[in-house]
Design a protein around this motif. Structure first.
Motif, PDB file in Angstrom:
ATOM      1  N   CYS A 102       1.064   8.441  -8.686  1.00 50.75           N
ATOM      2  CA  CYS A 102       0.048   8.521  -7.852  1.00 50.75           C
ATOM      3  C   CYS A 102       0.418   9.802  -6.802  1.00 50.75           C
ATOM      4  CB  CYS A 102       0.301   7.303  -6.962  1.00 50.75           C
ATOM      5  SG  CYS A 102      -0.262   5.987  -7.886  1.00 50.75           S
TER       6      CYS A 102
ATOM      7  N   ALA B 265      -0.241   0.734 -12.394  1.00 56.88           N
ATOM      8  CA  ALA B 265       0.270   1.472 -10.792  1.00 56.88           C
ATOM      9  C   ALA B 265      -0.956   2.294 -10.509  1.00 56.88           C
ATOM     10  CB  ALA B 265       1.371   2.213 -10.989  1.00 56.88           C
TER      11      ALA B 265
ATOM     12  N   ARG C 178       4.075   1.562  -1.320  1.00 58.74           N
ATOM     13  CA  ARG C 178       5.001   1.740  -2.372  1.00 58.74           C
ATOM     14  C   ARG C 178       4.009   2.253  -3.524  1.00 58.74           C
ATOM     15  NH1 ARG C 178       6.878  -4.184  -1.820  1.00 58.74           N
ATOM     16  NH2 ARG C 178       8.567  -4.024  -0.105  1.00 58.74           N
ATOM     17  N   GLY C 179       4.469   3.500  -4.202  1.00 56.50           N
ATOM     18  CA  GLY C 179       3.551   3.942  -5.170  1.00 56.50           C
ATOM     19  C   GLY C 179       2.772   5.163  -4.662  1.00 56.50           C
ATOM     20  N   ALA C 180       2.139   4.866  -3.661  1.00 59.48           N
ATOM     21  CA  ALA C 180       1.206   5.920  -3.225  1.00 59.48           C
ATOM     22  C   ALA C 180       1.838   6.982  -2.137  1.00 59.48           C
ATOM     23  CB  ALA C 180       0.062   5.238  -2.515  1.00 59.48           C
TER      24      ALA C 180
ATOM     25  N   PRO D 165       3.372  10.694  -5.126  1.00 61.41           N
ATOM     26  CA  PRO D 165       3.564  10.524  -3.683  1.00 61.41           C
ATOM     27  C   PRO D 165       4.175  11.705  -2.785  1.00 61.41           C
ATOM     28  CG  PRO D 165       5.396  10.102  -5.282  1.00 61.41           C
ATOM     29  CD  PRO D 165       4.183  10.521  -6.088  1.00 61.41           C
TER      30      PRO D 165
ATOM     31  N   LYS E 195       0.733  -1.155  -0.177  1.00 62.21           N
ATOM     32  CA  LYS E 195       0.140   0.044   0.054  1.00 62.21           C
ATOM     33  C   LYS E 195       0.907   1.254   0.054  1.00 62.21           C
ATOM     34  CE  LYS E 195      -3.829  -2.287   2.384  1.00 62.21           C
ATOM     35  NZ  LYS E 195      -4.631  -2.160   3.700  1.00 62.21           N
TER      36      LYS E 195
ATOM     37  N   VAL F  52      -4.079   0.118  -9.084  1.00 58.89           N
ATOM     38  CA  VAL F  52      -3.620  -0.650  -7.701  1.00 58.89           C
ATOM     39  C   VAL F  52      -3.954   0.259  -6.607  1.00 58.89           C
ATOM     40  CG1 VAL F  52      -1.655  -1.537  -6.247  1.00 58.89           C
ATOM     41  CG2 VAL F  52      -2.082  -2.478  -8.626  1.00 58.89           C
ATOM     42  N   HIS F  53      -3.774   1.517  -6.615  1.00 62.05           N
ATOM     43  CA  HIS F  53      -3.935   2.460  -5.523  1.00 62.05           C
ATOM     44  C   HIS F  53      -5.319   3.379  -5.775  1.00 62.05           C
ATOM     45  CE1 HIS F  53       0.177   1.535  -3.905  1.00 62.05           C
ATOM     46  NE2 HIS F  53       0.584   1.912  -5.256  1.00 62.05           N
ATOM     47  N   GLY F  54      -6.207   2.947  -6.473  1.00 67.83           N
ATOM     48  CA  GLY F  54      -7.579   3.311  -6.350  1.00 67.83           C
ATOM     49  C   GLY F  54      -7.682   4.786  -7.376  1.00 67.83           C
ATOM     50  N   TYR F  55      -7.078   4.902  -8.046  1.00 68.28           N
ATOM     51  CA  TYR F  55      -6.931   6.144  -9.186  1.00 68.28           C
ATOM     52  C   TYR F  55      -7.892   5.935 -10.336  1.00 68.28           C
ATOM     53  CZ  TYR F  55      -3.463   8.629  -6.403  1.00 68.28           C
ATOM     54  OH  TYR F  55      -2.894   9.354  -5.400  1.00 68.28           O
TER      55      TYR F  55
END
Length: 543
Positions: free
Chosen positions: A174, A119, A91-93, A176, A89, A122-125
């Motif tokens: 994302c 990517a 990583r990336g966000a 970050p 969760k 995965v993070h809900g974008y």
């Protein structure tokens, strides 16, 4: 996270690698803070521990790597104690990553746009059209032309610089709070580099994004970082603001780094003239060279071919260095591949030592390959992961049936010494080497056959300044001693000025300006050349 706590706090961090049943320390008692909106640059030579420190932040150390002491806190959370689900969760966000190697970090079986979109999903974008629109926006942001069409292409259809830009788009996707950028622009020309770094600065200003920048480019660190941390053999030897470190370095190693960094004030030292008769005829003659590539799925009404090289002509004199500079996609690497005989030309002529390359029969082509050797841009893809260093360097000697096992072993030891690597490294595999060490092995392999022409495609872009200076000095010494000719492909204009006898500037497949380094750098005539020179970072290092 408390108000005063930095976004990233590394305290007393030590990292070791298991090797032969023992733990070998790679990072020793490192402490670094990075505040919101701050850019901290970690500078040091290859193998200094800077990338290992960065990998630990995301808990992405290799399997044989272990954190032996210390703490890593991100927004107050202890990274070393997080479970795998929490790390996924994060990583990336929370923590974005731009890795160093664009080839091994892009899936060759997936379209570039799908990888960036993954990517985001995965993070809900979002999903579907919303994600695709965001992917196109990101690709445009990092300077990829025709981003909608390019998003549907595969990594192998991108140049090295474009692949690196795709990774940067992925790291920024994302938005970050911390971005780990490990040599994020080492594969990029200066104009795109400036655009990317301007974007990182904008993120820092608008969102308070912290940037943990790993680089061997002191000029870039000086221009872009708020603070510089200098690492040497796993430890921090100096830290301070960019101005403090550059203007008043305290540690001897920092002074060496500054002295070795090339600048636009660099001048090539004249080489001693070799004795004997010199053949006045150029070693290589390129005439009206043209290379077209067929597009996979052209749109209606668009041409089915892309012209990568368009009417290029130049010569490479014996014993001289001819450089080609230009931004990613300008056609300079395609030109190099045509000279190497790795691509078939569409039209035009390439003559090597007076012989037309297109007319060489199979046996003649084999002999030609002994006389011309490449050093490619990517140190990760150019070595077989199953071969030891010794096997990689000795391979061309075996292919061309030169010497026996004992003489080849002796030659490998000589070559390792020439490129500043210990002979003990001969038994190692590529994954046990840093990126810079791998590139030195690739250079040693190219020199094994003592060729007449070496084609160097971004051959020193992965090297820290100290090793870069050693390699450039080595290349100059070999040229003086053996009469070697070099075709030098680079986006690093300071290095080009230091090594070249003649420079050609390429833009969109054409040579737009040619001349001596003094003519190109002191009195550029073409607007594109002036744009390249204006984009170079590091005025602080110019003398």
């Amino acid at each position: 996270m408390t108000t005063n706590e930095p976004v990233l706090r590394i305290s007393g961090l030590s990292i070791a690698f298991r090797s032969g049943g023992e733990l070998v320390t790679a990072v020793d008692d490192v402490s670094i803070d990075v505040a919101a909106g701050e850019t901290v640059a970690i500078v040091g030579e290859s193998g200094s521990g800077k990338s290992t420190t960065a990998a630990a932040i995301n808990r992405l150390l290799p399997e044989n790597g272990v954190i032996t002491a210390g703490s890593i806190r991100f927004e107050g959370r202890e990274i070393t104690e997080l479970g795998e689900n929490e790390l996924v969760k994060l990583r990336g966000a929370g923590i974005g990553l731009v890795p160093q190697d664009p080839m091994s970090n892009l899936n060759p079986l997936m379209r570039v746009g799908e990888q960036i979109g993954e990517a985001l999903e995965v993070h809900g974008y979002g999903t579907g059209d919303a994600v695709r629109a965001r992917v196109v926006e990101l690709l445009e942001l990092v300077g990829i032309p025709d981003p909608e069409q390019r998003s549907r292409q595969y990594p192998h259809e991108f140049s090295g610089g474009m692949r690196q830009r795709a990774l940067i788009a992925m790291g920024l996707a994302c938005q970050p709070r911390l971005l780990i950028a490990d040599e994020p622009t080492s594969a990029l020309d200066v104009t795109v580099q400036r655009r990317i770094l301007d974007q990182l600065d904008q993120l820092t200003g608008e969102m308070g994004t912290a940037v943990f920048l790993i680089t061997h480019d002191l000029a870039l660190a000086a221009e872009r970082a708020d603070r510089i941390v200098v690492m040497f053999r796993g430890s921090i030897v100096e830290t301070g603001t960019s101005q403090e470190v550059l203007e008043n370095p305290k540690h001897e190693y920092t002074k060496q780094l500054l002295a070795a960094a090339p600048s636009l004030a660099s001048r090539r030292e004249p080489l001693p003239i070799r004795g004997g008769d010199v053949d006045a005829r150029p070693l290589v003659e390129v005439t009206e060279l043209r290379k077209e590539f067929h597009l996979r799925s052209p749109k209606a009404g668009e041409p089915a071919t892309f012209t990568a090289v368009d009417g290029v002509s130049f010569t490479i004199p014996r014993g001289k260095t001819v450089s080609i500079v230009g931004e990613s996609g300008s056609g300079k690497s395609t030109t190099a591949n045509l000279v190497l005989g790795l691509e078939q030309l569409t039209s035009g002529r390439i003559a090597f030592d007076g012989t037309d390359l297109t007319k060489l029969k199979r046996r003649e082509l084999f002999a030609f390959r002994r006389r011309v050797q490449p050093v490619f841009q990517n140190p990760y893809a150019s070595l077989d992961p199953r071969y030891t260093v010794e096997e990689s360097i000795a391979e061309p000697l075996k292919v061309h049936r030169i010497g026996n096992a004992a003489s080849r072993r002796k030659r490998v030891a000589e070559l390792l010494e020439q490129v500043a690597l210990p002979v003990a490294m001969a038994s190692r595999l590529p994954h046990e080497l840093s990126g810079g060490q791998r590139q030195r092995v690739a250079i040693a392999r190219a020199l094994a056959l003592e060729p007449e022409l070496v084609v160097l495609d971004e051959a020193v872009s992965a090297l820290d300044v100290l090793v870069q200076a050693q390699i450039l000095e080595l290349l100059a010494g070999l040229q003086a001693r053996l009469g070697l000719s070099y075709l030098f492909i680079s986006h690093d204009l300071a290095v080009v000025r230091m090594i070249s006898d003649e420079v050609h500037v390429m833009q969109r497949g054409r040579i737009v300006e040619s001349g001596t380094p003094e003519q190109i750098f002191d009195d550029p005539q073409n607007p594109y050349t002036r744009e390249l020179l204006a984009a170079i970072p590091g005025a602080a290092l110019a003398s």
